[in-house]
Design an enzyme around this catalytic site. Structure first.
Site, short mmCIF file in Angstrom:
data_model
loop_
_atom_site.label_atom_id
_atom_site.label_comp_id
_atom_site.label_asym_id
_atom_site.label_seq_id
_atom_site.Cartn_x
_atom_site.Cartn_y
_atom_site.Cartn_z
N HIS A 272 0.76 -1.59 -0.33
CA HIS A 272 0.03 -0.15 -0.45
C HIS A 272 0.93 1.08 0.26
CE1 HIS A 272 -3.38 2.62 1.24
NE2 HIS A 272 -3.97 1.48 0.38
N ASP A 329 -8.23 -5.60 0.21
CA ASP A 329 -8.58 -6.05 -1.59
C ASP A 329 -8.24 -7.65 -0.94
OD1 ASP A 329 -7.30 -3.25 -3.82
OD2 ASP A 329 -9.85 -4.28 -2.74
C1 SDX Z 1 -6.52 0.16 -3.35
O1 SDX Z 1 -4.46 4.57 -2.26
C2 SDX Z 1 -5.32 4.11 -1.73
O2 SDX Z 1 -5.47 4.53 -0.55
C3 SDX Z 1 -5.93 2.62 -2.48
C4 SDX Z 1 -7.30 2.19 -1.38
C5 SDX Z 1 -8.01 2.72 -1.55
O3 SDX Z 1 -8.87 2.37 -0.41
O4 SDX Z 1 -8.44 3.44 -1.94
O5 SDX Z 1 -6.20 1.69 -0.42
C6 SDX Z 1 -7.53 0.27 -2.67
O6 SDX Z 1 -6.01 0.14 -4.29
C7 SDX Z 1 -5.62 -1.29 -2.33
C8 SDX Z 1 -3.93 -1.48 -3.37
C9 SDX Z 1 -4.59 -2.51 -4.10
N1 SDX Z 1 -3.59 -3.07 -4.87
C10 SDX Z 1 -2.92 -3.99 -5.19
O7 SDX Z 1 -3.41 -4.84 -4.30
C11 SDX Z 1 -2.04 -4.55 -6.30
C12 SDX Z 1 -0.54 -4.88 -5.27
N2 SDX Z 1 0.30 -3.98 -4.55
C13 SDX Z 1 1.03 -2.74 -4.98
O8 SDX Z 1 0.73 -2.62 -6.87
C14 SDX Z 1 1.21 -2.24 -4.71
O9 SDX Z 1 1.39 -2.30 -3.72
C15 SDX Z 1 0.90 -0.51 -4.35
C16 SDX Z 1 0.62 -0.03 -5.90
C17 SDX Z 1 -0.38 -0.71 -3.62
C18 SDX Z 1 1.59 0.56 -4.11
O10 SDX Z 1 2.79 0.57 -4.86
P1 SDX Z 1 3.65 1.73 -4.45
O11 SDX Z 1 2.91 2.69 -3.42
O12 SDX Z 1 3.89 2.86 -6.17
O13 SDX Z 1 4.97 1.14 -4.46
P2 SDX Z 1 6.07 0.24 -5.23
O14 SDX Z 1 4.78 0.16 -6.04
O15 SDX Z 1 6.82 1.27 -5.70
O16 SDX Z 1 6.38 -0.61 -3.82
C19 SDX Z 1 7.12 -0.27 -3.30
C20 SDX Z 1 8.59 -1.63 -3.33
C21 SDX Z 1 8.57 -2.03 -5.36
O17 SDX Z 1 10.24 -2.72 -4.89
P3 SDX Z 1 11.20 -2.19 -5.12
O18 SDX Z 1 10.79 -1.91 -6.54
O19 SDX Z 1 11.38 -1.25 -3.96
O20 SDX Z 1 12.29 -3.29 -5.21
O21 SDX Z 1 7.33 -3.14 -2.54
C22 SDX Z 1 7.41 -3.92 -4.10
C23 SDX Z 1 7.83 -3.31 -5.26
O22 SDX Z 1 8.43 -4.32 -6.62
N3 SDX Z 1 5.88 -3.90 -3.74
C24 SDX Z 1 6.08 -5.73 -4.21
C25 SDX Z 1 4.11 -5.17 -4.10
N4 SDX Z 1 3.48 -4.61 -3.62
C26 SDX Z 1 4.79 -3.13 -3.87
N5 SDX Z 1 6.44 -6.81 -4.85
C27 SDX Z 1 5.81 -7.99 -4.81
N6 SDX Z 1 3.88 -7.76 -4.87
C28 SDX Z 1 3.38 -6.84 -4.03
N7 SDX Z 1 1.91 -6.52 -3.86
#
Ligand code: SDX
Length: 393
Positions: A272, A329
């Site tokens: 998140h 989710d």
């Molecule tokens: C919602 O914003 C909100 O409040 C949203 C929400 C709402 O109520 O409106 O809470 C609802 O959208 C919840 C999130 C649902 N999405 C998912 O479950 C999809 C999987 N999650 C990710 O794609 C990610 O965690 C996000 C999109 C939620 C957040 O992305 P960020 O903050 O841009 O973080 P990032 O993608 O830069 O990740 C940071 C690191 C990365 O690794 P490095 O590049 O530093 O090595 O964490 C890793 C990412 O690769 N990472 C994950 C991961 N999520 C982040 N690795 C594996 N699995 C994951 N789910």
């Protein structure tokens, strides 16, 4: 950086506004709507009370509540010509696509919404959205089953009315199970607002041009559909099903997620932007999942896979280092499925819950007379060059 412009892609460190609606503390995993804790509201309120709280700022008195609920009841029927638009969609159209189209089409059925009379003139549009979105949302499901749509039954409460429109058939009486309607009530409350997330920021940006409320909400539905945002709840169940079909080896999928750069695989429902601790909503939904499945006598093997995946991830250095916890989710789809909601409608359920939050944020943005959103950029393209006629290219 160039001159005074700094790039903050994804607005990770940019505050877009000042808001009095929702308070999040990502480190402590705290979520409040207008000062009330999500734990209190999820246990003690109805979804319409929370909708009123978010939009108008306080919990309604009994009189305000009955006026609000009755106004919504009077607008649950949708113009029959909207159904003709809907009938034109193919049966396999994704329900999020039909929903965003029909909510946008509402501006055509209420042309007075084009006149920008300011946020205080939108109460009727707000009532129409809250009243009609659930009715419209059920049409995709009925069409997918080859069943006739149901009309709203105004003697039912908001959640029961939705469930009745979803599952009633003209051939027999349909009684809404109170366990099901109270589970839905809790889920809608938990999704109702979340400060400046992607879809809410979209609603605010579209509304900042003084576009009408219907087209602003339709844009929010489009943003929510993305698999990184609300679309994740559908992705989670599909991921859990794939793990189950693949022998339930959660460790293998945790490893795949850790090598996301090569595998391109993410554990949906984890991580998140703000919560660097447990998402408080995920805690409540996880408990509710066990509670609802037990009450309904549903044994869903995917729930144990989810639990196993959560444990594997939470004990893995990669996830711990990146503070990746289950988000809203991760467990919600398991409840929706137990309630009989089809997977391709999970994000529609998220939209139905988030609707009052979008409306409240749009109204606040307009009331605060915020300027049109128009960010700048750092230009990295070609320098000036002369036009070359096609025969010389
Ligand atoms: C919602 O914003 C909100 O409040 C949203 C929400 C709402 O109520 O409106 O809470 C609802 O959208 C919840 C999130 C649902 N999405 C998912 O479950 C999809 C999987 N999650 C990710 O794609 C990610 O965690 C996000 C999109 C939620 C957040 O992305 P960020 O903050 O841009 O973080 P990032 O993608 O830069 O990740 C940071 C690191 C990365 O690794 P490095 O590049 O530093 O090595 O964490 C890793 C990412 O690769 N990472 C994950 C991961 N999520 C982040 N690795 C594996 N699995 C994951 N789910």
């Amino acid at each position: 950086e160039s001159g005074y412009i700094t790039i903050d892609s994804g607005y990770k460190n940019t505050g877009a506004t000042k808001s009095a609606i929702t308070f999040l503390d990502g480190e402590k995993g705290i979520l409040h709507y207008r000062g009330y804790s999500i734990e209190d509201l999820a246990e003690k309120a109805t979804f319409l009370e929370v909708a009123y709280l978010l939009i108008y700022g306080d919990l309604p008195t009994a009189e305000q509540y009955s006026k609000f609920e009755n106004a919504i009841r009077r607008h649950t029927i949708v113009n029959e010509d909207m159904r003709k638009i809907f009938e034109g969609f193919p049966v396999n159209a994704h329900p999020m696509g039909t929903l965003s189209s029909l909510i946008s089409a509402m501006s055509a059925f209420y042309p007075e919404s084009y006149d920008d009379k300011g946020p205080d003139q939108t109460d009727l549009h707000i009532i129409r959205l809250l009243a009609k979105l659930p009715t419209i949302a059920t049409w995709s499901y009925k069409k997918s089953q080859g069943h006739p749509v149901n009309y709203p039954q105004n003697q039912l409460d908001y959640c029961s009315n939705f469930l009745h429109m979803m599952f009633a058939l003209p051939v027999e009486k349909y009684e809404v199970d109170p366990v099901v309607s109270s589970a839905l009530n809790k889920l809608l409350i938990l999704h109702a607002d979340h400060e400046q997330n992607c879809s809410t920021s979209t609603v605010r940006l579209v509304g900042s041009s003084h576009a009408n409320l219907f087209s602003s909400i339709s844009a929010g539905i489009g943003a929510l559909w993305g698999p990184l945002h609300g679309g994740a709840n559908q992705e989670v169940i599909e991921m859990l099903e794939a793990i189950k079909a693949d022998g339930g080896d959660v460790g293998k999928y945790v490893e795949m997620a850790k090598n996301a750069k090569t595998t391109g695989f993410r554990l949906f429902g984890f991580g998140h932007r703000v919560y660097k601790n447990f998402d408080p909503r995920a805690k409540i939904i996880k408990k509710a999942a066990y509670d609802v499945l037990e009450k309904l006598g549903v044994n869903d093997p995917v729930l144990e896979i989810a639990k196993g995946l959560e444990e594997a991830a939470l004990n893995d250095e990669y996830f711990i280092a990146r503070k990746l916890y289950p988000n809203v989710d991760f467990y919600s789809g398991i409840i929706y499925r137990a309630l009989g909601i089809p997977t391709n409608m999970f994000t529609v359920m998220f939209a139905m819950g988030r609707l009052p939050g979008w409306i409240a944020q749009w109204k606040e943005m307009r009331t605060q007379k915020e300027p049109i959103g128009r960010p700048r950029q750092i230009y990295t393209g070609s320098t000036l060059r002369p036009f070359v006629p096609i025969e010389q290219r």
